[in-house]
Every structure is written in structure tokens, then in C-alpha cells.
Design a protein around this motif. Structure first.
Motif, short mmCIF file in Angstrom:
data_model
loop_
_atom_site.label_atom_id
_atom_site.label_comp_id
_atom_site.label_asym_id
_atom_site.label_seq_id
_atom_site.Cartn_x
_atom_site.Cartn_y
_atom_site.Cartn_z
N LYS A 1 -13.42 14.70 -3.02
CA LYS A 1 -12.68 15.48 -4.00
C LYS A 1 -11.25 14.91 -4.09
CE LYS A 1 -15.30 19.66 -2.89
NZ LYS A 1 -15.22 21.04 -2.36
N TYR A 2 -10.71 14.92 -5.27
CA TYR A 2 -9.37 14.38 -5.45
C TYR A 2 -8.60 15.21 -6.48
CZ TYR A 2 -11.76 12.38 -9.50
OH TYR A 2 -12.50 12.22 -10.64
N ALA B 1 -18.95 10.46 -6.06
CA ALA B 1 -19.81 10.13 -4.92
C ALA B 1 -19.02 9.34 -3.89
CB ALA B 1 -21.01 9.32 -5.40
N THR B 2 -19.42 9.45 -2.64
CA THR B 2 -18.76 8.74 -1.56
C THR B 2 -18.73 7.24 -1.82
OG1 THR B 2 -18.80 8.27 0.80
CG2 THR B 2 -20.90 8.55 -0.27
N PHE B 3 -17.73 6.58 -1.24
CA PHE B 3 -17.53 5.15 -1.52
C PHE B 3 -18.72 4.29 -1.12
CE2 PHE B 3 -16.09 5.32 2.89
CZ PHE B 3 -16.55 4.13 3.42
N LEU B 4 -19.61 4.81 -0.29
CA LEU B 4 -20.79 4.02 0.09
C LEU B 4 -21.67 3.71 -1.11
CD1 LEU B 4 -21.85 5.76 3.44
CD2 LEU B 4 -20.68 3.58 3.14
N GLU B 5 -21.52 4.49 -2.17
CA GLU B 5 -22.33 4.26 -3.36
C GLU B 5 -21.67 3.28 -4.32
OE1 GLU B 5 -23.91 7.69 -5.23
OE2 GLU B 5 -24.26 8.76 -3.36
N PHE B 6 -20.45 2.84 -3.98
CA PHE B 6 -19.75 1.90 -4.85
C PHE B 6 -20.01 0.49 -4.35
CE2 PHE B 6 -17.75 5.77 -6.00
CZ PHE B 6 -17.24 5.60 -7.28
N GLY B 7 -20.90 -0.22 -5.00
CA GLY B 7 -21.22 -1.56 -4.57
C GLY B 7 -22.28 -1.56 -3.47
N ARG C 1 -15.32 -2.21 -0.94
CA ARG C 1 -15.88 -0.92 -1.36
C ARG C 1 -14.78 0.13 -1.52
NH1 ARG C 1 -19.39 0.77 2.90
NH2 ARG C 1 -19.06 -1.12 4.10
N LEU C 2 -13.86 0.17 -0.56
CA LEU C 2 -12.77 1.13 -0.64
C LEU C 2 -11.86 0.84 -1.82
CD1 LEU C 2 -11.72 1.71 3.09
CD2 LEU C 2 -12.45 3.43 1.45
N ARG C 3 -11.60 -0.43 -2.08
CA ARG C 3 -10.74 -0.81 -3.20
C ARG C 3 -11.37 -0.34 -4.52
NH1 ARG C 3 -5.75 -4.16 -3.64
NH2 ARG C 3 -5.45 -4.20 -5.89
N HIS C 4 -12.66 -0.57 -4.66
CA HIS C 4 -13.38 -0.14 -5.86
C HIS C 4 -13.34 1.38 -5.99
CE1 HIS C 4 -17.39 -0.28 -8.33
NE2 HIS C 4 -16.37 0.19 -9.02
N PHE C 5 -13.58 2.05 -4.89
CA PHE C 5 -13.61 3.52 -4.86
C PHE C 5 -12.26 4.11 -5.27
CE2 PHE C 5 -13.00 7.37 -2.12
CZ PHE C 5 -13.89 8.20 -2.78
N LEU C 6 -11.19 3.65 -4.64
CA LEU C 6 -9.85 4.18 -4.92
C LEU C 6 -9.39 3.82 -6.33
CD1 LEU C 6 -8.29 3.47 -1.44
CD2 LEU C 6 -8.72 5.72 -2.42
N SER C 7 -9.73 2.64 -6.78
CA SER C 7 -9.38 2.24 -8.15
C SER C 7 -10.04 3.17 -9.16
CB SER C 7 -9.81 0.80 -8.42
OG SER C 7 -9.11 -0.11 -7.60
N THR C 8 -11.28 3.55 -8.87
CA THR C 8 -12.00 4.47 -9.75
C THR C 8 -11.29 5.82 -9.82
OG1 THR C 8 -14.11 3.40 -9.24
CG2 THR C 8 -14.21 5.63 -10.16
N ILE C 9 -10.86 6.33 -8.66
CA ILE C 9 -10.17 7.62 -8.63
C ILE C 9 -8.85 7.55 -9.41
CG2 ILE C 9 -8.99 9.28 -7.15
CD1 ILE C 9 -11.13 8.79 -5.05
N TYR C 10 -8.08 6.50 -9.19
CA TYR C 10 -6.81 6.37 -9.90
C TYR C 10 -7.03 6.27 -11.41
CZ TYR C 10 -3.72 5.91 -5.87
OH TYR C 10 -2.98 6.17 -4.74
N THR C 11 -8.09 5.58 -11.81
CA THR C 11 -8.40 5.47 -13.23
C THR C 11 -8.75 6.82 -13.82
OG1 THR C 11 -9.21 3.19 -12.96
CG2 THR C 11 -9.94 4.39 -14.93
N ARG C 12 -9.56 7.58 -13.10
CA ARG C 12 -9.96 8.90 -13.59
C ARG C 12 -8.77 9.86 -13.67
NH1 ARG C 12 -15.73 9.93 -10.39
NH2 ARG C 12 -16.87 8.26 -11.44
N MET C 13 -7.82 9.71 -12.75
CA MET C 13 -6.65 10.57 -12.76
C MET C 13 -5.55 10.06 -13.69
SD MET C 13 -6.23 11.82 -8.81
CE MET C 13 -4.96 12.99 -9.30
#
Length: 235
Positions: free
Chosen positions: A6-7, A20-26, A35-47
Motif C-alpha cells: 500500500k502506498y 502487487a508485491t515487487f516479486l511479481e514485477f519481472g 525488481r525493486l527499481r521497477h516496483f518503486l518506479s511504478t509507484i511513483y508513476t501512479r502517484m
């Protein structure tokens, strides 16, 4: 979390969204950094916010007093990699806080017992004046939200209720299920209720509504060998 993250903005009472948890990213076999970079980039984009403009608070996994050296090393690797990714993204400052402590703060308290029902496990965390009391002990019960969803799936199949996926079952669980104050008394009541799941129509449950959550207190009902939640809290 191991299921969802949640963010949102700290000034609001509820999260802005979840993914979904970052394990599902890539690919799970790809480096954790990627994986973390992709995950966090996705959150920043959504926000719709640039990382360089805001300090960030991150919630780290809870450490248990009886963790193995391997588990501690894994958590340390995760934390260090997370910090590296965030600072490489030019985040100005990072503060990490235990999830149980934050939950207590949300209730405007600094001392208490936090019951955290996660994706795969449930933790009972004693906290005094904002500090996790590891010397007292953090209890862990080996079942969480996924087990409840799986148990509801079994109950629905026993009644020949058809559904598309486990996601459907989880949605029904979140809309209709609850914890009974008195399990035996609840059996004598008319608890039938219905809900609609987008794209699949209406579903009706009766005793499944409270029987699903009861495995937290009577794990044997669901064929689970674990300590009841009430007993874990009393320890």
C-alpha cells in the motif's frame, strides 16, 4: 508485504492505492535491485510525483527474536538494496519504521499489542512507548489471509458454488466474511447474505461468512496445526 504493497501520502488517513508485491514485477530470478527499481518506479508513476521532491517513509518486514541467521541476512540484504534504489532515484531522505509500530501510531497510541494478519502469517507484537519489545517475544502464527481465502474456497466448493478464480473468492471474503463474537451462538442465527462480484454476478453465503475467520481461533477446523490467535495474544 508479501502479498500487496500500500502506498500514499502521510497526510491522509487511508492509502492512495495498492499494487502487487515487487516479486511479481519481472522474473523472480532477476536481481533484487532491478525488481525493486521497477516496483518503486511504478509507484511513483501512479502517484504522479518525482522521487527527488519528497522524503519517504518505508515499512520494513518485522524481525522476530527467533529468526535464523539466514532470515536476518535476507532482511538486511532487502533493506540495503531498498535504500540503494531509493537514493539512486534521488530521494532526499528515507525513514524506515516497523509496520506494527506504524499501525499503533495510526490508532494514536504508543503502547499496546498489535495483531498483524499478513498474507502468509500472523504476528502478535508487544510495543511499549514506540519500541517493539523483542525481549518479551513476538509471537507468530503460521496462517494468514491466504489461508482464510483458501478455506473459504473449500467451503464454497462443498456447496457447489462456482467461481472464476481465487481473486473472486478473496473479493467475496472481504465483502461478506466476519469474526463471530460467539461461534456456537452464531451457528443458530440466520447469517445469509449476498454480494456482487464484477463480471461474475451475485454470490450468497451463510455460515461460511463467520466460519472462514474462525480458523484463526480454531485452526483445526481448517485442518491447520497452529496456535489459536487468542492463545498467542495471551502469551
Amino acid at each position: 508485504g508479501s502479498g500487496y504493497c500500500k502506498y500514499g501520502w502521510s497526510k491522509y488517513a487511508a492509502p492512495s492505492g495498492r499494487c502487487a508485491t515487487f516479486l511479481e514485477f519481472g522474473n523472480i530470478e532477476s536481481p533484487m535491485y532491478a525488481r525493486l527499481r521497477h516496483f518503486l518506479s511504478t509507484i511513483y508513476t501512479r502517484m504522479q510525483v518525482k522521487p527527488s521532491t519528497q522524503p519517504i517513509i518505508v515499512v520494513l518486514p518485522l524481525c522476530h527474536s527467533d529468526d535464523t541467521e539466514s532470515a536476518r541476512a535476507s532482511r538486511k540484504q532487502y533493506r540495503d538494496t531498498l535504500y540503494s534504489v531509493l537514493f539512486d532515484m534521488n530521494v532526499p531522505a528515507v525513514c524506515s519504521v516497523d509496520q506494527a509500530v506504524l499501525a499503533l501510531y495510526a490508532a494514536k497510541r504508543t503502547s499496546g499489542i498489535v495483531v498483524n494478519i499478513g498474507f502468509n502469517a500472523t504476528s502478535i507484537v508487544p510495543i511499549f512507548q514506540g519500541r517493539v519489545m523483542h525481549e518479551i517475544g513476538v509471537e507468530t502464527v503460521g496462517q494468514g489471509a491466504l489461508k482464510l481465502t483458501g478455506f473459504l474456497k473449500e467451503l464454497m466448493q462443498q456447496r457447489n458454488i462456482t467461481f472464476e478464480s481465487l481473486y473472486t473468492v478473496r473479493t467475496i471474503k472481504e465483502k461478506l466474511c466476519y469474526v463471530a463474537a460467539d461461534y456456537e451462538a452464531e451457528k443458530r442465527k440466520d447469517t445469509q447474505a449476498s454480494c456482487e462480484v464484477d463480471g461474475e454476478g451475485w454470490f450468497t453465503l451463510s455460515e461460511e461468512r463467520f466460519k472462514t475467520a474462525e480458523i484463526l481461533f480454531q485452526p483445526q477446523i481448517g485442518g491447520v496445526r497452529a496456535m489459536g490467535l487468542h492463545k498467542a495474544v495471551s502469551l
